[in-house]
Design a protein around this motif. Structure first.
Motif, PDB file in Angstrom:
ATOM      1  N   MET A 177       0.838  -1.195   0.000  1.00  0.00           N
ATOM      2  CA  MET A 177       0.000   0.000   0.000  1.00  0.00           C
ATOM      3  C   MET A 177       0.875   1.246   0.000  1.00  0.00           C
ATOM      4  N   ILE A 235       0.983   5.324   0.484  1.00  0.00           N
ATOM      5  CA  ILE A 235       0.225   6.425   1.071  1.00  0.00           C
ATOM      6  C   ILE A 235       0.696   7.718   0.409  1.00  0.00           C
ATOM      7  N   ASP A 274       0.355  11.685   0.575  1.00  0.00           N
ATOM      8  CA  ASP A 274      -0.127  12.810   1.370  1.00  0.00           C
ATOM      9  C   ASP A 274      -0.559  13.910   0.402  1.00  0.00           C
ATOM     10  N   SER A 332      -2.134  16.812   1.446  1.00  0.00           N
ATOM     11  CA  SER A 332      -2.516  17.932   2.306  1.00  0.00           C
ATOM     12  C   SER A 332      -1.486  19.055   2.275  1.00  0.00           C
ATOM     13  N   MET A 333      -1.948  20.247   2.562  1.00  0.00           N
ATOM     14  CA  MET A 333      -1.056  21.399   2.685  1.00  0.00           C
ATOM     15  C   MET A 333      -0.407  21.392   4.070  1.00  0.00           C
ATOM     16  N   SER A 334       0.822  21.886   4.143  1.00  0.00           N
ATOM     17  CA  SER A 334       1.453  22.123   5.444  1.00  0.00           C
ATOM     18  C   SER A 334       0.833  23.375   6.047  1.00  0.00           C
ATOM     19  N   ILE A 335       0.642  23.338   7.363  1.00  0.00           N
ATOM     20  CA  ILE A 335       0.023  24.468   8.065  1.00  0.00           C
ATOM     21  C   ILE A 335       1.119  25.270   8.777  1.00  0.00           C
ATOM     22  N   PHE A 380      -7.964   5.253  -3.068  1.00  0.00           N
ATOM     23  CA  PHE A 380      -8.866   5.260  -1.922  1.00  0.00           C
ATOM     24  C   PHE A 380      -8.579   6.555  -1.160  1.00  0.00           C
ATOM     25  N   PHE A 389      -8.963   9.237   1.932  1.00  0.00           N
ATOM     26  CA  PHE A 389      -9.271   9.391   3.342  1.00  0.00           C
ATOM     27  C   PHE A 389      -9.195  10.872   3.651  1.00  0.00           C
ATOM     28  N   ALA A 440     -11.310  12.547   6.412  1.00  0.00           N
ATOM     29  CA  ALA A 440     -12.215  12.837   7.532  1.00  0.00           C
ATOM     30  C   ALA A 440     -11.772  14.130   8.217  1.00  0.00           C
ATOM     31  N   PRO A 454     -10.672  21.499   9.048  1.00  0.00           N
ATOM     32  CA  PRO A 454      -9.461  20.983   8.426  1.00  0.00           C
ATOM     33  C   PRO A 454      -9.418  19.465   8.435  1.00  0.00           C
ATOM     34  N   THR A 455      -8.703  18.907   7.476  1.00  0.00           N
ATOM     35  CA  THR A 455      -8.517  17.475   7.402  1.00  0.00           C
ATOM     36  C   THR A 455      -7.093  17.171   6.954  1.00  0.00           C
ATOM     37  N   ARG A 456      -6.566  16.031   7.372  1.00  0.00           N
ATOM     38  CA  ARG A 456      -5.306  15.549   6.799  1.00  0.00           C
ATOM     39  C   ARG A 456      -5.702  14.540   5.725  1.00  0.00           C
ATOM     40  N   VAL A 505      -5.397  12.059   2.588  1.00  0.00           N
ATOM     41  CA  VAL A 505      -4.416  11.175   1.951  1.00  0.00           C
ATOM     42  C   VAL A 505      -5.118  10.304   0.915  1.00  0.00           C
ATOM     43  N   LEU A 513      -4.736   6.423  -0.716  1.00  0.00           N
ATOM     44  CA  LEU A 513      -4.095   5.117  -0.602  1.00  0.00           C
ATOM     45  C   LEU A 513      -4.158   4.459  -1.976  1.00  0.00           C
TER      46      LEU A 513
END
Lengths: 205, 205
Positions: free
Chosen positions: A1, A3, A5, A7-10, A183, A185, A187, A198-200, A202, A204
């Motif tokens: 699998m 992964i 990422d 997402s943006m860095s905060i 897939f 994710f 949440a 905000p969400t992290r 990703v 898959l």
């Protein structure tokens, strides 16, 4: 699998919507090793800064809040569609030639993913594209911009999607992601009563 | 696939560590329908309030920050162990009788999951339990308390786990979760330089 990422860095110098100062996150260290035995901080974050999920309340008075989101809507198979070649906006015309089916969660990859600063002319989803997604009954749409539209006066894209019960995911980073199936994710934080969170996010594979 | 939400709701009256006022989240609506065409808010959140991942910097000067966490560490198979019968703390003695293997991510379910307020005498993992996890080389430990220990003066539990490279996940809600194997998703917000970050943790079954 694998992964991915997406997402943006905060951080204080991250791109924020229209470079508005009040949308910049602030991280304060309330306790540090010089004053205590541990180190702890506190984050102030606009709920539409960085990678986040919009709830209907963001645009619809009386709309649902983010804590009412069914997690199955954002933990799901998804398709990334590559629109990196588009300069202005994604319309129905660009979407009809793609393989989009009922129940899909679609992530729109655009040239926005290739810049590290806020671009006032970012690529967005126009209202004809939103109407097409409604017609097809997709479950969600994500984009690599801080808005799924560029503050169009009537907010037609947001409203069309929300009224159709389609989840809106914004602030993705898709430069490294090839068109295809994954897939998802995404949440969001369960903030009671909020119009987004905000969400992290990703993927898959 | 069943999705179990194991996260705390974030709101001003949620349980926070030792009921400290400064650890309470604040949600401010900066823009509402009365003043604008959309509704948007801003969240101030202690990075150790609610469901969150600790980074080594929380207890180890110079330790790694949360944005350096390898996501494969928190998107992984896991085992929930039921210790609801314990009153005080989880020690090596309670752990040795369980089936724990190298590489496991362990979630500790305790009586903490059955209360909706902060309990000063919450069940925690003591240093002999932490040493046992280090011995076994587990990859992560989660607990349904806002701290994995009760502010023990030497922070031995945190330090032992961090020094062994074991991820610490706190603030879980496990009342509805039976002992067994699950797939954990607990990727935290990617906050640059922070010693911890909130996550929307879920279990997939």
């Amino acid at each position: 699998m694998i992964i991915h990422d997406i997402s943006m860095s905060i951080h204080p110098d991250m791109p924020v919507y229209k470079n508005q100062k009040e949308k910049r996150p602030v991280l304060r260290f309330l306790q540090g090793f010089s004053t205590g035995e541990s180190c702890a901080s506190n984050l102030t974050l606009d709920t539409h800064t960085g990678t986040h999920v919009d709830a209907p309340l963001h645009m619809l008075p009386g709309g649902k809040t983010i804590d009412n989101l069914d997690l199955a809507r954002v933990i799901t198979r998804c398709k990334v569609l590559d629109f990196s070649f588009i300069q202005e906006k994604i319309t129905r015309r660009e979407l009809v030639v793609k393989n989009i089916e009922k129940g899909d969660f679609i992530l729109l990859k655009t040239r926005n993913s290739y810049t590290e600063q806020f671009e006032y002319d970012f690529v967005y989803l126009d209202k004809t594209g939103a109407a097409y997604f409604k017609e097809l009954a997709v479950t969600g749409v994500g984009i690599d911009a801080l808005g799924i539209e560029r503050n169009q006066p009537d907010h037609a894209t947001h409203k069309t999607l929300f009224q159709a019960g389609i989840v809106i995911l914004e602030g993705l980073r898709l430069k490294e992601i090839a068109e295809g199936s994954y897939f998802l994710f995404a949440a969001p934080l369960k903030i009671t009563g909020a119009e987004g969170a905000p969400t992290r996010a990703v993927l898959l594979q």
